[in-house]
Design a protein around this motif. Sequence first.
Motif, short mmCIF file in Angstrom:
data_model
loop_
_atom_site.label_atom_id
_atom_site.label_comp_id
_atom_site.label_asym_id
_atom_site.label_seq_id
_atom_site.Cartn_x
_atom_site.Cartn_y
_atom_site.Cartn_z
N TYR A 20 0.82 -1.21 0.00
CA TYR A 20 0.00 0.00 0.00
C TYR A 20 0.86 1.26 0.00
O TYR A 20 0.69 2.14 -0.84
N ALA A 21 1.76 1.34 0.93
CA ALA A 21 2.53 2.58 1.12
C ALA A 21 3.45 2.88 -0.06
O ALA A 21 3.73 4.05 -0.34
N GLU A 103 -1.69 -2.27 5.95
CA GLU A 103 -1.31 -0.90 5.62
C GLU A 103 -2.54 -0.06 5.28
O GLU A 103 -2.65 1.10 5.69
N GLN A 107 -4.23 3.41 7.09
CA GLN A 107 -4.55 4.64 6.36
C GLN A 107 -5.97 5.11 6.65
O GLN A 107 -6.25 6.31 6.67
#
Length: 182
Positions: A20-21, A103, A107
């Motif tokens: 994700y990041a 992740e 968020q």
Amino acid sequence: MGTREDLLAATKQCLAERGYARTTVRDIVAASGANLAAINYHFGTRDNLLHQAMLESTGTAVQALLDALPPADTDPAQRLNAFWHKLIGSFATDRPLWAANIESSAQALHSPALRTETADKQAEAREGLTHALGNGDPAAGAVLQTLIGGLLVQHLIDPDRAPTPETLATGLRALADQLAPQ
């Protein structure tokens, strides 16, 4: 497929490959063949696109696990044991998906809209677990969902020391023995 679907498919691929990041809009644009403006047009923000792709990917993975279970008329203990084995196996075979899931959840803490959507999906998951494995008891679905989240984190961090299906069964029995009669 249309541009929206192309973006989602590319984002799912990027999430699996990069997490994700580390998935950027440039990665998504390159993988989809769409232009940067299409992300804003169809999803508003990168985070909205990533979150939608994550929800869909996770939903598909969980549904595949549930579909692979023994029939509903199977002994409930055997069915639950099969679920734990399949789930833990998926933590290894689909590790990038599950890591991106964690992740993505983090968020959602920073966005009221993503948090609300995630909470709604969690409620749906509890209901699905209630019907698939909890014999219709909503409390069982809630406990299962809670165990799954903790189990996922432990398996991602240290799979060799994370609980096995047998450990879960033994531990649940031990805890149930400690509960006062209703």
